[in-house]
Design an enzyme around this catalytic site. Structure first.
Site, short mmCIF file in Angstrom:
data_model
loop_
_atom_site.label_atom_id
_atom_site.label_comp_id
_atom_site.label_asym_id
_atom_site.label_seq_id
_atom_site.Cartn_x
_atom_site.Cartn_y
_atom_site.Cartn_z
N SER A 64 0.83 -1.21 0.00
CA SER A 64 0.00 0.00 0.00
C SER A 64 0.85 1.25 0.00
CB SER A 64 -0.84 0.06 1.28
OG SER A 64 -1.75 -0.97 1.32
N HIS A 95 -0.89 -2.98 -7.35
CA HIS A 95 -1.61 -2.56 -6.15
C HIS A 95 -3.11 -2.71 -6.35
CE1 HIS A 95 -3.06 0.73 -3.25
NE2 HIS A 95 -2.78 -0.36 -2.55
N GLU A 140 -3.50 -0.56 -9.76
CA GLU A 140 -2.41 0.39 -10.02
C GLU A 140 -1.18 -0.43 -10.41
OE1 GLU A 140 -2.33 2.58 -6.30
OE2 GLU A 140 -3.37 4.27 -7.22
N ASN A 175 -3.85 6.04 -2.71
CA ASN A 175 -3.52 6.22 -1.29
C ASN A 175 -2.89 7.57 -1.00
OD1 ASN A 175 -4.54 3.75 -0.78
ND2 ASN A 175 -2.58 2.72 -0.51
C1 LIG Z 1 -8.53 5.50 4.38
C2 LIG Z 1 -7.18 4.86 4.64
C3 LIG Z 1 -6.47 4.42 3.38
C4 LIG Z 1 -5.13 3.78 3.72
C5 LIG Z 1 -5.18 2.25 3.55
C6 LIG Z 1 -4.98 1.85 2.08
C7 LIG Z 1 -5.26 0.38 1.84
C8 LIG Z 1 -5.06 -0.02 0.39
O1 LIG Z 1 -3.73 0.11 -0.02
C9 LIG Z 1 -5.93 0.74 -0.60
C10 LIG Z 1 -7.37 0.33 -0.46
O2 LIG Z 1 -7.76 -0.80 -0.63
S1 LIG Z 1 -8.39 1.59 0.06
C11 LIG Z 1 -9.95 0.84 0.12
C12 LIG Z 1 -10.63 0.84 -1.24
N1 LIG Z 1 -11.93 0.26 -1.07
C13 LIG Z 1 -13.05 1.03 -0.89
O3 LIG Z 1 -13.00 2.24 -0.97
C14 LIG Z 1 -14.29 0.27 -0.57
C15 LIG Z 1 -15.47 1.21 -0.65
N2 LIG Z 1 -16.63 0.46 -0.20
C16 LIG Z 1 -17.37 -0.28 -1.09
O4 LIG Z 1 -17.11 -0.39 -2.26
C17 LIG Z 1 -18.55 -1.01 -0.50
O5 LIG Z 1 -18.89 -0.40 0.72
C18 LIG Z 1 -18.24 -2.50 -0.23
C19 LIG Z 1 -18.09 -3.23 -1.56
C20 LIG Z 1 -16.97 -2.67 0.61
C21 LIG Z 1 -19.41 -3.12 0.50
O6 LIG Z 1 -20.57 -2.77 -0.23
P1 LIG Z 1 -21.96 -2.67 0.53
O7 LIG Z 1 -23.01 -2.35 -0.46
O8 LIG Z 1 -21.78 -1.76 1.68
O9 LIG Z 1 -22.17 -4.11 1.12
P2 LIG Z 1 -22.39 -5.51 0.38
O10 LIG Z 1 -23.83 -5.65 -0.02
O11 LIG Z 1 -21.79 -6.51 1.30
O12 LIG Z 1 -21.50 -5.54 -0.96
C22 LIG Z 1 -21.93 -4.89 -2.14
C23 LIG Z 1 -21.75 -5.82 -3.27
O13 LIG Z 1 -20.39 -6.22 -3.37
C24 LIG Z 1 -20.28 -7.64 -3.26
N3 LIG Z 1 -19.15 -7.95 -2.40
C25 LIG Z 1 -18.79 -7.26 -1.30
N4 LIG Z 1 -17.72 -7.81 -0.77
C26 LIG Z 1 -17.41 -8.89 -1.55
C27 LIG Z 1 -16.37 -9.87 -1.53
N5 LIG Z 1 -15.41 -9.86 -0.59
N6 LIG Z 1 -16.36 -10.83 -2.49
C28 LIG Z 1 -17.30 -10.83 -3.45
N7 LIG Z 1 -18.28 -9.94 -3.53
C29 LIG Z 1 -18.34 -8.98 -2.59
C30 LIG Z 1 -21.56 -8.12 -2.66
O14 LIG Z 1 -21.90 -9.39 -3.19
C31 LIG Z 1 -22.56 -7.09 -3.07
O15 LIG Z 1 -23.07 -7.44 -4.35
P3 LIG Z 1 -24.61 -7.22 -4.62
O16 LIG Z 1 -24.71 -7.11 -6.11
O17 LIG Z 1 -25.02 -5.96 -3.86
O18 LIG Z 1 -25.22 -8.48 -4.06
N1 LIG Z 2 -5.89 -4.33 3.64
C1 LIG Z 2 -6.03 -3.50 2.62
O1 LIG Z 2 -7.03 -2.75 2.47
C2 LIG Z 2 -4.94 -3.47 1.54
C3 LIG Z 2 -5.25 -3.00 0.27
C4 LIG Z 2 -4.24 -2.97 -0.72
C5 LIG Z 2 -2.96 -3.41 -0.42
N2 LIG Z 2 -2.70 -3.89 0.84
C6 LIG Z 2 -1.34 -4.40 1.09
O2 LIG Z 2 -1.37 -5.83 0.89
C7 LIG Z 2 -0.47 -6.48 1.80
C8 LIG Z 2 -1.25 -7.47 2.64
O3 LIG Z 2 -2.24 -6.77 3.32
P1 LIG Z 2 -3.49 -7.56 3.96
O4 LIG Z 2 -4.47 -6.54 4.39
O5 LIG Z 2 -3.91 -8.66 3.03
O6 LIG Z 2 -2.78 -8.21 5.25
P2 LIG Z 2 -3.24 -9.51 6.07
O7 LIG Z 2 -2.61 -9.37 7.40
O8 LIG Z 2 -4.70 -9.72 5.94
O9 LIG Z 2 -2.53 -10.70 5.24
C9 LIG Z 2 -1.14 -10.85 5.22
C10 LIG Z 2 -0.90 -12.34 5.19
O10 LIG Z 2 0.45 -12.59 4.87
C11 LIG Z 2 0.85 -13.72 5.58
N3 LIG Z 2 2.31 -13.71 5.63
C12 LIG Z 2 3.10 -12.90 6.35
N4 LIG Z 2 4.41 -13.19 6.12
C13 LIG Z 2 4.40 -14.20 5.20
C14 LIG Z 2 5.42 -14.93 4.53
N5 LIG Z 2 6.70 -14.69 4.76
N6 LIG Z 2 5.05 -15.89 3.66
C15 LIG Z 2 3.75 -16.15 3.41
N7 LIG Z 2 2.72 -15.50 4.01
C16 LIG Z 2 3.07 -14.52 4.88
C17 LIG Z 2 0.20 -13.59 6.92
O11 LIG Z 2 0.09 -14.86 7.54
C18 LIG Z 2 -1.15 -13.00 6.55
O12 LIG Z 2 -2.14 -14.01 6.39
C19 LIG Z 2 0.20 -5.36 2.60
O13 LIG Z 2 1.40 -5.02 1.95
C20 LIG Z 2 -0.81 -4.21 2.48
O14 LIG Z 2 -0.20 -2.94 2.59
C21 LIG Z 2 -3.65 -3.94 1.83
#
Ligand SMILES: CCCCCCC[C@H](O)CC(=O)SCCNC(=O)CCNC(=O)[C@H](O)C(C)(C)COP(=O)([O-])OP(=O)([O-])OC[C@H]1O[C@@H](n2cnc3c(N)ncnc32)[C@H](O)[C@@H]1OP(=O)([O-])[O-]
Ligand SMILES: NC(=O)c1ccc[n+]([C@@H]2O[C@H](COP(=O)([O-])OP(=O)(O)OC[C@H]3O[C@@H](n4cnc5c(N)ncnc54)[C@H](O)[C@@H]3O)[C@@H](O)[C@H]2O)c1
Length: 311
Positions: A144, A165, A177, A215
């Site tokens: 991330s 990503h 990405e 991000n």
């Molecule tokens: C802020 C800090 C940032 C730093 C951290 C960065 C982390 C990372 O690097 C970047 C990111 O990821 S950033 C994060 C980027 N992410 C965001 O920004 C997420 C934004 N949030 C969303 O898009 C929605 O709130 C969700 C999809 C999470 C849940 O949607 P909802 O309406 O509240 O609830 P719902 O009804 O449950 O689900 C809706 C539909 O999706 C389907 N489905 C869901 N999960 C599923 C799965 N695992 N498998 C399959 N399908 C799945 C489900 O079937 C349903 O389909 P239907 O046709 O309605 O039956």
């Molecule tokens: N959580 C998010 O929303 C998100 C979104 C995009 C990218 N990411 C990135 O993806 C990566 C994983 O994040 P996550 O949220 O899936 O974490 P997570 O903790 O859910 O999963 C990480 C997994 O890696 C396994 N692991 C750790 N060391 C290992 C090794 N040496 N060999 C094999 N498996 C190992 C752990 O057992 C764990 O199950 C991080 O780099 C995170 O920054 C996270």
């Protein structure tokens, strides 16, 4: 989930890597993201090896993938549930598991790493994989916030290294990405872009810069939302509603931070503050630090800005 040794004997021995196509994908880390990446690659018809640290976590990934595939099948095969069942079974049949990263790397055309967000652990893993994987194998990290160049620093194959990503939840979020470093070859970049499209994502490209695109914009937005809360300008609920109805976001900043996990966000902010101390956007938040210290990590701990404890 079949052990990879049986699968390798049965299916990989006859296959040799085709010049261009990525057909055999190894995903290291079967957590939130890795299980989603393994799922979409298998659903796209590719052979997937999922590597985790122990059998229990492999089984956990297996059930997470199975559950998610059922949700996808329910939508995609609404009119034909039995076709939906075959889709789930066939997709699961393409995924094998192992706890040995070198074994998992043996026949990969592409390795996507999704392990803990820790530079040292990622670098050590890729150095091991560099020895074990075939020469043609492309390496990518799903990090991330960390530098792809730094993650690749202990590998020989810097020309075959990039960032892929994905976004959480991987089966739903359409964006990928694709990140290239100064060393990523044109051929590697082209294969990563093609693969991203094959697994159903819309790919964008950016340089190897902190936070890539999303991000780098999302984290400051959350940090600013927390500062708004600390100043007492508005409540988390109203700020979330404002961003959902006013900016069309599916989740507001506090809902999203709870969803992703405050430990992840804190790790990112601390890492970028260390790299760019002069940038006020990444000034650590007292409130966020306090919440992480108290274990209020969001959905994963049952409490964050909102409570998720089952009533
Ligand atoms: C802020 C800090 C940032 C730093 C951290 C960065 C982390 C990372 O690097 C970047 C990111 O990821 S950033 C994060 C980027 N992410 C965001 O920004 C997420 C934004 N949030 C969303 O898009 C929605 O709130 C969700 C999809 C999470 C849940 O949607 P909802 O309406 O509240 O609830 P719902 O009804 O449950 O689900 C809706 C539909 O999706 C389907 N489905 C869901 N999960 C599923 C799965 N695992 N498998 C399959 N399908 C799945 C489900 O079937 C349903 O389909 P239907 O046709 O309605 O039956
Ligand atoms: N959580 C998010 O929303 C998100 C979104 C995009 C990218 N990411 C990135 O993806 C990566 C994983 O994040 P996550 O949220 O899936 O974490 P997570 O903790 O859910 O999963 C990480 C997994 O890696 C396994 N692991 C750790 N060391 C290992 C090794 N040496 N060999 C094999 N498996 C190992 C752990 O057992 C764990 O199950 C991080 O780099 C995170 O920054 C996270």
């Amino acid at each position: 989930m079949a052990a990879v040794s049986q699968v390798l004997k049965r299916s990989f021995s006859s296959s040799s890597p085709m010049a261009g196509a990525i057909k055999n994908v190894t995903v290291i880390g079967g957590g939130l993201m890795g299980s989603g990446i393994a799922q979409i690659a298998a659903a796209a018809g590719q052979k997937v090896v999922l590597v985790e640290t122990n059998e229990k976590l492999l089984q956990g990934a297996n059930s997470r993938i199975n559950e998610s595939l059922k949700r996808v099948a329910k939508k995609q095969f609404k009119e034909n549930p039995s076709a939906g069942e075959s889709f789930v079974q066939e997709t699961m049949g393409r995924i094998s598991g192992t706890t040995n990263p070198s074994e998992g790397a043996a026949s990969a055309d592409l390795i996507v790493e999704a392990i803990v967000e820790n530079m040292g652990i990622k670098q050590k893993l890729f150095a091991t994989l560099d020895e074990a994987a075939p020469k043609h194998t492309i390496f990518a990290s799903n990090t991330s916030s960390l530098s792809i160049t730094e993650i690749a620093s202990q590998c020989q194959r810097k020309d075959k290294f990039g960032g892929l990503h994905f976004f959480n939840p991987v089966p739903v979020m359409k964006l990928l990405e694709v990140v290239r470093t100064n060393d990523t070859s044109d051929e590697t970049y082209k294969k990563m872009m093609e693969w991203g499209q094959e697994v159903g994502k819309t790919c964008i490209t950016c340089k190897d810069t902190p936070g890539f695109v999303v991000n780098r914009l999302l984290v400051p937005q959350l940090a600013e939302a927390i500062r708004m809360l600390e100043r007492g300008d508005a409540s988390p609920r109203d700020i979330d509603t404002a961003m959902k109805l006013g900016a069309g976001h599916p989740m507001g900043p506090f809902e999203l931070a709870d969803y992703v996990g405050h430990d992840t966000t804190k790790f990112i902010i601390d890492g970028w503050h260390e790299k760019m101390p002069e940038n006020p956007l990444f000034k650590p938040s007292e409130l966020l630090n306090k919440m992480v210290k108290e274990g209020k990590l969001g959905v994963k701990s049952g409490e964050g800005f909102y409570s998720y404890k089952k009533k």
